[in-house]
Design a protein around this motif. Structure first.
Motif, PDB file in Angstrom:
ATOM      1  N   PHE A 234      -7.117   2.504   2.070  1.00 22.19           N
ATOM      2  CA  PHE A 234      -6.175   1.531   2.800  1.00 22.19           C
ATOM      3  C   PHE A 234      -7.150   0.507   3.458  1.00 22.19           C
ATOM      4  O   PHE A 234      -6.996  -0.737   3.362  1.00 22.19           O
ATOM      5  CB  PHE A 234      -5.415   2.199   3.780  1.00 22.19           C
ATOM      6  CG  PHE A 234      -4.677   1.357   4.770  1.00 22.19           C
ATOM      7  CD1 PHE A 234      -3.554   0.829   4.185  1.00 22.19           C
ATOM      8  CD2 PHE A 234      -4.865   1.216   6.155  1.00 22.19           C
ATOM      9  CE1 PHE A 234      -2.525  -0.224   5.005  1.00 22.19           C
ATOM     10  CE2 PHE A 234      -4.134   0.269   6.835  1.00 22.19           C
ATOM     11  CZ  PHE A 234      -3.190  -0.378   6.381  1.00 22.19           C
TER      12      PHE A 234
ATOM     13  N   ALA B 168       0.514   4.448  -2.358  1.00 22.08           N
ATOM     14  CA  ALA B 168       0.634   6.088  -1.929  1.00 22.08           C
ATOM     15  C   ALA B 168       1.594   6.823  -2.653  1.00 22.08           C
ATOM     16  O   ALA B 168       1.263   7.908  -2.964  1.00 22.08           O
ATOM     17  CB  ALA B 168       0.578   6.009  -0.490  1.00 22.08           C
ATOM     18  N   ASP B 169       2.913   6.124  -2.773  1.00 26.80           N
ATOM     19  CA  ASP B 169       4.069   6.836  -3.500  1.00 26.80           C
ATOM     20  C   ASP B 169       3.733   7.188  -4.861  1.00 26.80           C
ATOM     21  O   ASP B 169       3.752   8.336  -4.966  1.00 26.80           O
ATOM     22  CB  ASP B 169       5.431   6.102  -3.222  1.00 26.80           C
ATOM     23  CG  ASP B 169       5.965   6.157  -1.614  1.00 26.80           C
ATOM     24  OD1 ASP B 169       5.681   7.155  -1.276  1.00 26.80           O
ATOM     25  OD2 ASP B 169       6.637   5.234  -1.543  1.00 26.80           O
TER      26      ASP B 169
ATOM     27  N   ARG C 237      -8.414  -2.095   1.001  1.00 25.05           N
ATOM     28  CA  ARG C 237      -7.270  -2.450   0.205  1.00 25.05           C
ATOM     29  C   ARG C 237      -7.340  -3.938  -0.336  1.00 25.05           C
ATOM     30  O   ARG C 237      -6.984  -4.409  -1.611  1.00 25.05           O
ATOM     31  CB  ARG C 237      -5.802  -2.303   0.589  1.00 25.05           C
ATOM     32  CG  ARG C 237      -5.400  -3.154   1.922  1.00 25.05           C
ATOM     33  CD  ARG C 237      -4.257  -2.254   2.426  1.00 25.05           C
ATOM     34  NE  ARG C 237      -3.626  -3.120   3.709  1.00 25.05           N
ATOM     35  CZ  ARG C 237      -4.277  -3.469   4.826  1.00 25.05           C
ATOM     36  NH1 ARG C 237      -5.438  -2.785   5.263  1.00 25.05           N
ATOM     37  NH2 ARG C 237      -3.721  -4.265   5.752  1.00 25.05           N
TER      38      ARG C 237
ATOM     39  N   PHE D  44       0.757  -1.088  -0.026  1.00 26.01           N
ATOM     40  CA  PHE D  44       0.127   0.010  -0.043  1.00 26.01           C
ATOM     41  C   PHE D  44       0.710   1.244  -0.083  1.00 26.01           C
ATOM     42  O   PHE D  44       0.487   2.204  -0.528  1.00 26.01           O
ATOM     43  CB  PHE D  44      -0.983   0.176   1.088  1.00 26.01           C
ATOM     44  CG  PHE D  44      -2.164   0.897   0.929  1.00 26.01           C
ATOM     45  CD1 PHE D  44      -3.177   0.832   0.537  1.00 26.01           C
ATOM     46  CD2 PHE D  44      -1.980   2.411   1.628  1.00 26.01           C
ATOM     47  CE1 PHE D  44      -4.289   1.660  -0.095  1.00 26.01           C
ATOM     48  CE2 PHE D  44      -2.906   3.290   1.232  1.00 26.01           C
ATOM     49  CZ  PHE D  44      -3.992   3.001   0.484  1.00 26.01           C
ATOM     50  N   GLU D  45       2.102   1.095   0.670  1.00 20.72           N
ATOM     51  CA  GLU D  45       2.773   2.506   0.575  1.00 20.72           C
ATOM     52  C   GLU D  45       3.194   2.619  -0.730  1.00 20.72           C
ATOM     53  O   GLU D  45       3.409   3.948  -1.111  1.00 20.72           O
ATOM     54  CB  GLU D  45       4.101   2.168   1.463  1.00 20.72           C
ATOM     55  CG  GLU D  45       3.711   2.070   3.042  1.00 20.72           C
ATOM     56  CD  GLU D  45       5.005   2.156   4.014  1.00 20.72           C
ATOM     57  OE1 GLU D  45       6.036   2.470   3.314  1.00 20.72           O
ATOM     58  OE2 GLU D  45       4.695   2.266   5.037  1.00 20.72           O
TER      59      GLU D  45
END
Lengths: 379, 185
Positions: free
Chosen positions: B49, B17-18, B52, B13-14
């Protein structure tokens, strides 16, 4: 150039995001949620309760009794008395807990409306309180099942379906009667986080004083933050603004976290003293167990008419948050949201109907390394 | 979007987001104004999130999925969208403001038309506005808009056509931007 291009050019190009915004978002996402469902599998979540009293539960779980609402006797002092018991419990090297949690969904076949518990999961977790030792969490999905015996009768009338297509927040989803096997994740100490990002070690250092605990758990600095990411996390995810959200968040912490006996007692007193939280006396949890309860003031929820939302889901209902404690040990038996005024998706339900619950099957302190159980609950 | 496949929301998930935070924030800023941009972006990613594990790659790209969630978040801020649109109209001097009465006629009329276009967008039924702005601001295809909003492909086309017709009507049946562009060469 057509209308779409005109519209495109109408909107000015906005300024770039301030540095660090996405980083703060990612840091927050690493924290556990208010409702740690096993299926989410992030961080330790889990349950509570201590010893012999809780083991009785599993045999009562079969849905043979309708889910009762709380009994509204004058409950003054009942939770405080349970807090005094909590204070005297022994502790050990490991805290472990096994819980089930699920959401109620309404099925509306022509043969008659009934409720099922979907998104139902089981979690087994333990943490080692020695510094740097960490813990482990195991989770599995459980079969979706009728909520009460009355619901089970309606389910049989509908032909005993093994899949359930329901509206969930903003889309249709289908739950089944299949269970999954345990998924176990070893958790490094730095990733073992509880409410507000607290580590196992942080939790061992909490004060026992009621006023200090109130400041730490019920007056959340993040709520006053100018940073929208921080504020929204507290409001929307941890639901720490409304009183029902505060009760649910701290109730979850008491279920999940390796909280020492005197701290547990302090948090129970802090909750009971909060404006908007009331001791409601004896109550029965969703698994049929008797305890003493705290309930929040209730609150309205409205499902607005957005696209795609089925008509039957629209409208307003009111609910409150309830936490039920074992009066002999002060352990949390369950946390749940209870309908106080039917309406919207729950128009056909009665006050006391449980819209969400998380219930502890077994929990406590031990010196032997805990192992997840093999058999399914509810069988 | 082509190139590297997106990270999967459930696994990374990071990474999601990036890759998409800045873009979703821009969309939020355009629709609701700069003050609400961070709110929209944060709410979108927190909601994403939570969902997800429900993201299904067979139903569309991660980007489309995020725009669907962002559009829903924007929808909860209905009043701010009108405010943002009025503000954009004033990014050029307003035709009614006295201090600008001496400006040349053509310029004044362009500013007035901006205001009318903004008002017309604000006056669209929400379903039409969401479709129009996902096409205009997010460059989603009709199929992607259908996936993002959970509506049929045919509904996307009909909402977009109705939105265009309303805008044309609101602007007096002409294409004013085109006219102005021609005038000013």
């Amino acid at each position: 150039m057509d209308e779409v291009q005109m519209v495109r050019e109408y909107y000015p190009e906005p300024a770039a995001a301030p540095a660090g915004e996405v980083g703060r978002l990612k840091a927050l996402l690493a924290e556990p949620p208010r409702r740690s469902r096993p299926r989410l599998g992030w961080g330790l979540g889990g349950l509570v309760v201590v010893g012999a009293a809780a083991t009785v539960a599993v045999t009562l779980v079969g849905g043979n009794t309708p889910v009762p609402g709380p009994v509204n006797l004058n409950g003054t002092g009942t939770v405080l008395a349970a807090a005094a018991k909590a204070e005297q419990q022994p502790m050990g090297r490991y805290w472990y807990s096994r819980e089930v949690a699920g959401q109620s969904y309404i099925m509306r076949p022509k043969t008659g409306t009934y409720a099922v518990t979907g998104a139902l999961g089981e979690m087994f977790s333990w943490s080692d309180v020695r510094p740097g030792a960490g813990g482990q969490v195991s989770s599995r999905d459980l079969p979706t099942r009728p909520l009460t015996e009355r619901d089970a009768a309606q389910w049989r009338r509908a032909g005993s379906p093994s899949s359930f297509r329901v509206w969930s927040n903003d889309h249709y989803t289908t739950f089944t009667t299949k269970a999954t096997s345990w998924q176990t994740g070893g958790i490094a100490p730095e990733n073992t986080r509880f409410l507000d990002g607290r580590s196992v070690e942080d939790i061992q250092r909490l004060p026992t004083d009621q006023a200090k605990l109130t400041e730490m758990f019920l007056t959340h600095p993040r709520l006053k933050s100018k940073d929208p990411v921080q504020r929204i996390w507290a409001e929307k995810v941890q639901r720490r603004v409304t009183i029902d959200g505060k009760l649910a968040a701290v109730g979850g912490f008491l279920r999940n976290a390796p909280v020492q006996p005197k701290v547990r007692a302090g948090l129970m007193r802090a909750l009971a003293a909060q404006p908007g939280i009331h001791e409601i006396g004896r109550a029965t949890d969703p698994l049929g167990r008797a305890g003493v309860a705290l309930a929040s003031d209730d609150r309205a929820v409205t499902n607005a008419d957005e696209y795609g939302v089925p008509k039957a889901e629209l409208g307003t209902y009111r609910y409150r948050s309830v936490v039920i404690f074992d009066e002999r040990t002060g352990a949390v038996l369950s946390s749940q949201d209870e309908l106080t005024k039917p309406g919207g998706p729950y128009a056909e339900m009665k006050p006391g109907f449980v819209t969400y619950y998380a219930a502890t099957l077994k929990a406590g302190w031990t010196d032997a390394k805990p192992q997840p159980p093999a058999g399914l609950p509810f069988d | 979007m082509t190139g590297e496949p997106s990270p999967r929301p459930a696994d990374d998930f990071e990474g999601v987001a990036d890759l998409y935070f800045a873009e979703i924030r821009r969309y939020g800023a355009k629709r609701l104004g700069p003050d609400a941009a961070a709110d929209v972006a944060a709410q979108t990613f927190l909601e994403a999130f939570r969902q997800r594990r429900r993201y299904n790659p067979e139903r569309g790209s991660v980007r489309t999925w995020l725009y669907g969630i962002a559009t829903k978040v924007v929808g909860r801020h209905h009043r701010s969208e009108s405010r943002a649109l009025r503000m954009y109209a004033r990014l050029s001097p307003d035709r009614d403001a006295e201090e600008h009465t001496e400006r040349v006629d053509a310029r004044v009329s362009a500013e007035g038309l901006r205001g009318e276009l903004g008002a017309a967008i604000a006056a669209l039924p929400r379903g039409q506005r969401d479709v129009l702005l996902l096409v205009a601001l997010a460059d989603l295809s009709h199929q992607e808009v259908a996936t993002a909003l959970g509506i049929s492909y045919g509904t996307v086309g009909s909402r977009l056509n109705r939105a265009r017709t309303r805008l044309r009507k609101a602007l007096g049946g002409t294409n004013p931007m085109l006219t102005l562009e021609e005038q000013h060469g």
